[in-house]
Scaffold this active site. Structure first.
Site, short mmCIF file in Angstrom:
data_model
loop_
_atom_site.label_atom_id
_atom_site.label_comp_id
_atom_site.label_asym_id
_atom_site.label_seq_id
_atom_site.Cartn_x
_atom_site.Cartn_y
_atom_site.Cartn_z
N PHE A 169 0.84 -1.37 -0.04
CA PHE A 169 -0.24 0.05 -0.07
C PHE A 169 0.92 1.19 0.05
O PHE A 169 1.80 1.36 0.78
CB PHE A 169 -0.76 0.04 1.16
N ASP A 226 9.15 2.99 1.97
CA ASP A 226 8.07 3.60 2.48
C ASP A 226 7.61 3.53 3.80
O ASP A 226 7.30 2.23 4.31
CB ASP A 226 6.71 3.32 1.59
N LYS A 233 2.02 10.70 7.82
CA LYS A 233 1.00 10.42 8.81
C LYS A 233 1.62 10.92 10.28
O LYS A 233 1.37 12.22 10.55
CB LYS A 233 1.02 8.98 8.85
C1 LIG Z 1 -1.21 5.87 4.58
C2 LIG Z 1 0.03 5.20 3.30
C3 LIG Z 1 0.23 5.80 2.29
C4 LIG Z 1 -0.50 7.01 1.83
O1 LIG Z 1 -0.62 8.06 2.76
P1 LIG Z 1 -1.98 9.32 2.49
O2 LIG Z 1 -1.34 10.34 3.34
O3 LIG Z 1 -3.02 8.83 2.80
O4 LIG Z 1 -1.69 9.69 0.92
C5 LIG Z 1 1.47 5.52 1.87
N1 LIG Z 1 2.20 4.44 2.01
C6 LIG Z 1 1.85 3.95 3.29
C7 LIG Z 1 2.82 2.77 3.67
C8 LIG Z 1 0.81 4.11 3.95
O5 LIG Z 1 0.63 3.82 5.01
#
Ligand SMILES: *Cc1c(COP(=O)(O)O)cnc(C)c1O
Length: 417
Positions: free
Chosen positions: A150, A235, A264
């Site tokens: 994700f 990520d 986040k």
């Molecule tokens: C939440 C998340 C994203 C996307 O972040 P947004 O602020 O919703 O665009 C990307 N990568 C990971 C691993 C995430 O948990």
């Protein structure tokens, strides 16, 4: 606390939910609770019921709700200078990025707002590096990603999702991505070609269901990337900033990626703040005009994010996550229920996988709600327990009792049916 099993029965909640359903796009399926206030690890609904937030807005609220230090600097900076764009310097940006680089062990940072923008930044950096530095032929660069990944919701990013619901109906898609099984370093080695720019990977897959790869996986991937002149990009939008019990989850294996995406928790639970942090030689592919964001790095966001990093250090949130996460995990693993398939986690990032033949993770979350715990299912079979990192041992103990009771109750219901 006084709960009923159906929080929608209250007329105000019902009206609020119906109004949202009328005017808001139907792209989420929220649990039936209307939240009106948050403080620390707790939130309150419109009937005055208190809940312990085990979701933390997908880890965006690692500092807890309305952290006084963060609210204070937000208010002060909002009355001083909020948004100027990067057409000018501001006195707030550099101190934030210096701190961010120091804590992550990276050289230089590019500030953005949402997580997926940081991912898009990483993709652009990797491709440009492939052409400018590695010498890949124009438009031939490949990025290797993992099944179950994700990385956000833009069309480029959903193009390489393995989740049909995220992807289907949104094509045509950008080429240049190759997907391999997660946790399999051999698959990475086999997938690398002379055109490979980067391997983009989550150190723990969050939305994928709190999937923890085998010990040593990331270190082996790093070695393979070095050997083949491929960038390693982690990520850490969800795993970063203490969530797994280290500043970065990649630090658990002593890995220093070429680039890291953060988001986040970087906004301290108050604002969307993200960044791509990288080694100098990678970030240097960007020159004026090649990338940007109107709001990225604005003084208000930079002020809150710097304070969020300072709070993380001052309140030992990383250490707390490691210690209380291990404690919570051990306790949860003592629940012997036929409804549970596996309990796994790292730091305060814990997933309880249920047996989908018997119960859904959604119904588990509904029941937890009636006990005063907010959680959210991911991939229908996993309930996540990822509270604010400020949680106390007593609050962990209380949460554990509620979770244990819910499993006893659900077992009885499952038996009866
Ligand atoms: C939440 C998340 C994203 C996307 O972040 P947004 O602020 O919703 O665009 C990307 N990568 C990971 C691993 C995430 O948990």
């Amino acid at each position: 606390m006084n709960f009923t099993n159906n929080s929608t029965s209250h007329s105000t909640s019902k009206a609020t939910i119906e109004l949202e359903q009328q005017f808001c796009a139907n792209n989420y399926n929220p649990l039936p609770v209307v939240l009106v206030r948050g403080e620390g690890v707790h939130v309150w609904d419109d009937r005055g019921n208190r809940y312990l937030d085990m979701m933390s807005a997908y880890s965006a609220v690692s500092h807890g709700h309305a952290h006084p230090r963060l609210v204070k600097v937000l208010q002060e900076q909002a009355g001083t200078l909020s948004v100027v764009s990067r057409a000018f310097y501001s006195d707030r940006l550099a101190p934030f990025l210096e701190r961010l680089c120091g804590l992550t062990g990276m050289d230089v940072a590019l500030p953005m707002n949402t997580g997926v923008e940081a991912v898009e930044t990483a993709i652009k950096a990797a491709r440009k590096w492939a052409y400018d530095v590695k010498g890949v032929e124009a438009d031939q660069a490949e990025i290797i990603v993992c099944d179950g990944n994700f990385h956000g919701r833009t069309t480029t990013v959903v193009a390489f999702s393995s989740e049909a619901g995220y992807r289907e109906g949104f094509g045509p898609f950008a080429p240049g991505f190759k997907r391999i099984p997660y946790g399999d370093a051999g698959a990475l080695e086999a997938a690398i070609t002379p055109n490979t720019a980067a391997f983009l990977v989550e150190p723990v897959q969050g939305e994928g269901g709190i999937i923890i790869p085998p010990e040593g996986y990331l270190r082996t991937c790093e070695e393979l990337c070095r050997k083949n002149n491929v960038l390693l990009i982690c990520d850490e939008i969800q795993t970063g900033l203490g969530r797994t019990g280290a500043v970065l989850a990649s630090h658990h294996e002593g890995v220093r990626p070429d680039g890291v995406t953060l988001g986040k928790a970087l906004g301290g639970g108050l604002l969307p703040v993200s960044a791509f942090v990288a080694r100098r030689e990678l970030m240097d592919v960007f020159t004026p005009g090649t990338h940007g964001s109107t709001f990225g790095g604005n003084p208000l966001a930079a002020t809150v994010a710097l304070e969020a990093l300072d709070v993380m250090v001052d309140e030992k949130l990383v250490e707390r996550s490691a210690e209380l996460g291990a404690y919570f995990l051990e306790k949860l693993q003592t629940i012997k229920s036929p409804l549970i398939r596996e309990v796994r986690g790292r730091g305060l990032f814990i997933g309880v996988e249920v047996d989908p033949e018997r119960i859904s993770a959604w119904s588990l979350c509904e029941r937890l709600l009636s006990k005063g715990i907010l959680s959210k299912d991911t991939h229908e079979t996993v309930a996540r327990f990822a509270p604010p990192l400020i949680i106390t041992r007593e609050q962990v103990d209380w949460s554990f009792e509620q979770i244990r009771e819910v499993f006893v109750e659900m077992e009885e219901v499952a038996k009866a049916s």
